[in-house]
Structures are given as C-alpha cells and as structure tokens.
Design a protein around this motif. Structure first.
Motif, short mmCIF file in Angstrom:
data_model
loop_
_atom_site.label_atom_id
_atom_site.label_comp_id
_atom_site.label_asym_id
_atom_site.label_seq_id
_atom_site.Cartn_x
_atom_site.Cartn_y
_atom_site.Cartn_z
N TRP A 165 81.29 52.30 39.70
CA TRP A 165 79.86 52.15 39.06
C TRP A 165 78.90 53.27 39.58
O TRP A 165 79.21 53.73 40.78
N GLU A 166 77.95 53.73 38.96
CA GLU A 166 77.02 54.53 39.29
C GLU A 166 75.56 53.70 39.23
O GLU A 166 75.31 52.91 38.43
N LEU A 167 74.96 53.67 40.31
CA LEU A 167 73.84 52.75 40.37
C LEU A 167 72.68 53.57 40.97
O LEU A 167 72.60 54.27 41.80
N ASP A 168 71.52 53.24 40.13
CA ASP A 168 70.06 53.81 40.57
C ASP A 168 69.45 52.58 41.54
O ASP A 168 69.50 51.45 40.86
N VAL A 169 69.07 52.87 42.57
CA VAL A 169 68.57 52.07 43.55
C VAL A 169 67.40 52.40 44.11
O VAL A 169 67.20 53.57 44.41
N ARG A 170 66.43 51.48 44.39
CA ARG A 170 65.23 51.72 45.32
C ARG A 170 65.31 51.36 46.53
O ARG A 170 65.77 50.04 46.88
N LEU A 171 64.58 51.71 47.56
CA LEU A 171 64.34 51.51 48.81
C LEU A 171 63.16 50.63 48.98
O LEU A 171 61.83 51.27 48.84
N VAL A 172 63.37 49.35 49.03
CA VAL A 172 62.00 48.42 49.02
C VAL A 172 62.04 47.67 50.65
O VAL A 172 62.91 46.97 50.79
N GLY A 173 61.02 48.09 51.31
CA GLY A 173 60.99 47.41 52.64
C GLY A 173 62.10 48.11 53.27
O GLY A 173 62.34 49.25 53.43
N SER A 174 62.99 46.91 53.99
CA SER A 174 64.36 47.55 54.67
C SER A 174 65.77 47.21 53.55
O SER A 174 66.58 47.25 54.37
N LYS A 175 65.33 46.96 52.21
CA LYS A 175 66.49 46.58 51.53
C LYS A 175 66.55 47.68 50.50
O LYS A 175 65.62 48.31 49.95
N LEU A 176 67.89 47.78 49.89
CA LEU A 176 68.07 48.49 48.71
C LEU A 176 68.16 47.76 47.54
O LEU A 176 68.77 46.44 47.56
N VAL A 177 67.33 47.98 46.41
CA VAL A 177 67.22 46.97 45.28
C VAL A 177 67.71 47.80 44.05
O VAL A 177 67.25 48.96 43.78
N MET A 178 68.64 47.21 43.35
CA MET A 178 69.23 48.00 42.14
C MET A 178 68.14 48.04 41.00
O MET A 178 67.44 46.94 40.50
#
Length: 227
Positions: A165-178
């Motif tokens: 898979w190819e995933l677009d992810v954001r760094l939110v706080g200290s977690k990665l969110v898809m």
C-alpha cells in the motif's frame, strides 16, 4: 494528494519519509545525536545525516531557529515511540514552496510498504530497505525490516492485509494518523491445499499466505534517499 517527493522508481518501492517543522537541539556529547521539538511541544529522539550535520555545524544560526526538516522515521519496538533521522532542511518559504510548508504544518508523511495487520483501529506497516546490504552486514539492525504503526483502517475492513500500500499520513501529537490509502500491489496467495484422509476423503487445508516481497534493488530519485 500532491506530495513534495518524487514518484517511486518501481511500484513496490518502500518509503517512510516526511516533512516536519521543529527545532533541533544537539546533545552535549554528540552534535549529530539530539532531540527535535515540534511546534506542539512534542519531543523526538533524533539523529542527523552526515551532510546535514556538517551544514548545521558550519551555520549555527540554523540550529537556533525552527526549520522544516525532511525526515526518515522509525518506531521503537518496545515503547512504540517515533524517532527521527534528519536528512535535509527546507529553505525559507517562497511561492513554489508554499505547498511544502502547508504539508509540513500538518506533519505530512508518505509511507509505502506491506500492511501486515489491521486491528483495534490500527495498521501495522512493514518497511524494508530498497537495496541489498553490504556483504557481511546482512544481520545488522539498520538493514532489518521494521514496523510502523499508524491509526486508521483500510478502505475495506479485512481486505488488503498482506498487500503493498501507499499511505498518506499525518503526524498528530506523537502519533501517525492515516489520511488516505491506495492499494499498489495485491500479492498472490497460495491456492487452498488439498489433503486426503485415511478414509480417502478429501479434506480442504487451511489457506496459507505467502510473505511476498519486492525487488531488493532500486534507486530513489526524491530529494532525499530512501532508508
């Protein structure tokens, strides 16, 4: 989503790279080993690439301010904490860099790898190096595949685990969110094996999944090399 990174050289090219805004603080012992403090105050254990280390040592004013960094990330196996390896520094924003800065404001990451599990609202993604290790270094930690855990679910629950898979992810706080997910390659699964019992009855066997992997050679043409 439009990304600041070049397209992959081949469909199953692994990637785990992002752009993060923050200030780097070197440790007292080693300049290339320190922490990165992001705008929201999150702290990440951080190392520097050799070229970037030289740049920052020659220009100490760059360390004294917030910058946008091109980073590789890994997740510690036990604590599940993210740590960063800074590969490059973006210049001050101009019109052609506005998109990059907007992405950085959201802590944008691009992940390409095999989703190995999906449970409790989290995906586990396996990342590998895209080229073979030097002879004799095959067992070194830096050459081993690693797992990144992100919050989110694949478009169809239970479908796509074991695939690339190819995933677009954001760094939110200290977690990665898809944010988004695109299926790149569905790896073939073994056909159902058939066993014959002592009474000559055909008994369907359990499905066994292959752990398909990708070519091990490849060059990355993005602004930064792939880990």
């Amino acid at each position: 989503m439009t990304t600041p990174f070049s397209p992959p050289d081949f469909p199953t090219m692994y990637r785990c790279i992002g752009i993060v805004e923050g200030q780097y603080f070197p440790s007292n012992e080693e300049f290339n080993n320190g922490i990165l403090v992001t705008k929201d105050g999150s702290i990440y254990s951080t190392t520097l690439a050799s070229k970037l280390e030289k740049l920052l040592q020659e220009n100490p004013e760059l360390v004294a301010s917030t910058s946008i960094w091109v980073v590789w990330t890994r997740m510690e196996r036990e604590s599940k904490q993210l740590n960063f390896h800074l590969r490059g520094r973006q210049k001050e924003p101009t019109l052609d860099l506005q998109q990059t800065w907007l992405l950085a404001a959201e802590g944008y990451f691009s992940l390409r790898g095999v989703v190995i599990s999906q449970e409790n609202g989290q995906l586990s993604v396996q990342i590998r190096r895209n080229f073979r290790p030097p002879f004799g270094a095959e067992s070194a930690m830096q050459w081993q595949p690693f797992i990144i855990e992100i919050e989110g679910l694949l478009p169809e629950l239970g479908v796509g685990v074991g695939d690339f898979w190819e995933l677009d992810v954001r760094l939110v706080g200290s977690k990665l969110v898809m944010d988004d997910a695109r299926l790149i390659l569905k790896f073939p699964k073994r056909r159902e094996e058939i066993f014959v019992s002592a009474e000559n009855h055909i008994i369907p066997g359990l499905l066994k999944k292959t752990n398909g992997q990708t070519p091990t050679e490849g060059n990355h043409k993005t602004t930064t090399p792939i880990p």
